[in-house]
Design a protein around this motif. Sequence first.
Motif, PDB file in Angstrom:
ATOM      1  N   PRO A 282       5.159  -1.513  11.199  1.00  8.15           N
ATOM      2  CA  PRO A 282       5.605  -2.266  10.021  1.00  8.15           C
ATOM      3  C   PRO A 282       4.445  -2.819   9.189  1.00  8.15           C
ATOM      4  O   PRO A 282       4.516  -2.834   7.957  1.00  8.15           O
ATOM      5  N   GLU A 283       3.370  -3.270   9.856  1.00  2.00           N
ATOM      6  CA  GLU A 283       2.224  -3.782   9.096  1.00  2.00           C
ATOM      7  C   GLU A 283       1.490  -2.649   8.391  1.00  2.00           C
ATOM      8  O   GLU A 283       0.998  -2.807   7.260  1.00  2.00           O
ATOM      9  N   GLY A 284       1.424  -1.491   9.027  1.00  2.00           N
ATOM     10  CA  GLY A 284       0.833  -0.329   8.378  1.00  2.00           C
ATOM     11  C   GLY A 284       1.637   0.095   7.169  1.00  2.00           C
ATOM     12  O   GLY A 284       1.079   0.451   6.123  1.00  2.00           O
ATOM     13  N   ALA A 285       2.971   0.036   7.301  1.00  2.00           N
ATOM     14  CA  ALA A 285       3.838   0.387   6.173  1.00  2.00           C
ATOM     15  C   ALA A 285       3.631  -0.587   5.019  1.00  2.00           C
ATOM     16  O   ALA A 285       3.590  -0.181   3.846  1.00  2.00           O
ATOM     17  N   GLN A 286       3.497  -1.867   5.334  1.00  2.00           N
ATOM     18  CA  GLN A 286       3.277  -2.872   4.293  1.00  2.00           C
ATOM     19  C   GLN A 286       1.963  -2.617   3.567  1.00  2.00           C
ATOM     20  O   GLN A 286       1.877  -2.733   2.333  1.00  2.00           O
ATOM     21  N   TRP A 288       0.272   0.270   3.264  1.00  2.00           N
ATOM     22  CA  TRP A 288       0.235   1.536   2.531  1.00  2.00           C
ATOM     23  C   TRP A 288       1.384   1.692   1.544  1.00  2.00           C
ATOM     24  O   TRP A 288       1.447   2.705   0.835  1.00  2.00           O
ATOM     25  N   ALA A 289       2.286   0.712   1.465  1.00  2.00           N
ATOM     26  CA  ALA A 289       3.435   0.825   0.558  1.00  2.00           C
ATOM     27  C   ALA A 289       3.027   1.037  -0.899  1.00  2.00           C
ATOM     28  O   ALA A 289       3.636   1.862  -1.591  1.00  2.00           O
ATOM     29  N   ALA A 333       9.223   2.683  -0.400  1.00  2.00           N
ATOM     30  CA  ALA A 333       8.037   1.863  -0.657  1.00  2.00           C
ATOM     31  C   ALA A 333       8.380   0.429  -1.039  1.00  2.00           C
ATOM     32  O   ALA A 333       7.525  -0.460  -0.939  1.00  2.00           O
ATOM     33  N   THR A 334       9.599   0.165  -1.488  1.00  2.30           N
ATOM     34  CA  THR A 334       9.969  -1.212  -1.838  1.00  2.30           C
ATOM     35  C   THR A 334       9.982  -2.123  -0.625  1.00  2.30           C
ATOM     36  O   THR A 334       9.745  -3.332  -0.736  1.00  2.30           O
TER      37      THR A 334
END
Length: 500
Positions: A282-286, A288-289, A333-334
């Motif tokens: 989840p932190e990686g997604a945040q 790279w979003a 990405a949102t």
Amino acid sequence: MDSGWLLFATIAVPLAACLTMMAIPSQYKDAIRWVALAAGFTMFVLSVIVFAVYNYKDGGLQFDLRLPWLEDVAFFQKDGITLHLAVDGISVPLVLLTGIVILSGVFISWNIEYRNKDFFILLMLLVSGVFGVFESMDLFFLFFFYELAVLPMYLLIGVWGASSHFGTYTRTKEYGAMKLALYLVGGSVLIFIGIFAVFVEADKGTFDLSVLGQVTYSETFQKTFFPFFLLGFGVLAGLWPFHTWSPDGHVAAPTAVSMLHAGVLMKLGAFGIIRVGMTLFPEGAQFWAPALLVLGTTGALYGAISAMAQRDLKYVVGYSSVSHMGYVLMGLATLNPIGVNGAVLQMFAHGVMTALMFAMVGAVYDQTHVRDMTIFGGLSQRMPRFTAFFAIAGLSSLGLPGLAGFIAEFNIFVGLFKEYPVFGALGILAAAITAVYILRMLAMAFFGPLNEKWAHLKEMRLLEQVGGAILIGFIVFMGVWPDPFVDRISQSVLALPGIS
């Protein structure tokens, strides 16, 4: 009715159909067709049951089934590698989508004569892999089924596909098949590296996602390895600039394969980003979003503008798919509930409407052997039902209220405006361009005075109408009554880590 064996059956039925068709001599083409139809209808019924029985009020993983494969061996611990099948509210609409498209695809492929036994065997292998990806909760088997879904595409396009001619230039089906295979295998390498990095870092001796998802990975590790899943799965999702295999692959593929390719296979990529990347990191997604948002928006605009410049009907639909998958990536990405909800809705909506458009392009190509819309004109006078089917798919694509595309895009745009208003405006610009090329295509090819060259055309075959009607039914169903989809998806989206 909520047994995990229902999920197992969706994977086993196409494999059983493969074995049955292998035992039938090649000259019995009708017997092979009926076996394929029986398998397609069974998968459709099973997928409808799974969708209908899924209890959205409870949410979470349901239809859980665990069949141990490797445990207490070498570096594997108790759980080891297990065929762990389950679905949540995100995967259950995609299981339904797969059942819809494969049944329609069998109807569309009914008249294939050349090596139809081999064709249907490969088609069933492909769809078994698709079901496996949507239902697997073990990373080992998820990757195995992912490859099983992707690799048959090379032969299906290379053997049964068609080359495209542009003046003196020819783009061969072998080129389309090889380009697709190279891109997707390249993406698979990144996924493979990411999976083993997770396995080693977690140090749990298992590939089970429900176990790996409970591990807290360092922020640095997440930021480092999230791109492996984002790019690895993103290639199949049509992520710009790694999308160029997609239009060429779509155009070269036979009709049913184009339907499955655009309608279902591209969803495996977006689903993989959710199921693996966003769930574990989840932190990686945040982190790279923003990059995903820029690439998704670029893909949406680039695909729409490119589609507007095409003359070949299949290329129009192919670039349209790149554009609409851009919407999916923008929604992801949102990282807010309504945007991600819209992304999953768009995966289903795009699947049924694009499958319908490719089915209709195949129907007219079977009679004319050309796809250049500039040499058509007035087809509605000779093929009114065909025109109506194509128009419904096109109107859903441009977001007409009452059809599936509107519901999905509305959620995505609301989510975008909540977080990134400028990108929301760019998304609406892409939708406006979509309306231009869809209406231009309808006006140029289907309406206006009839080109006498096509006065001999007849209405599409009954089986093509049946396959198209199934797809239209779900386009309208979702557009008029989206609650069954939204109810199932929303609970699981809210449960994703990092969604707020």
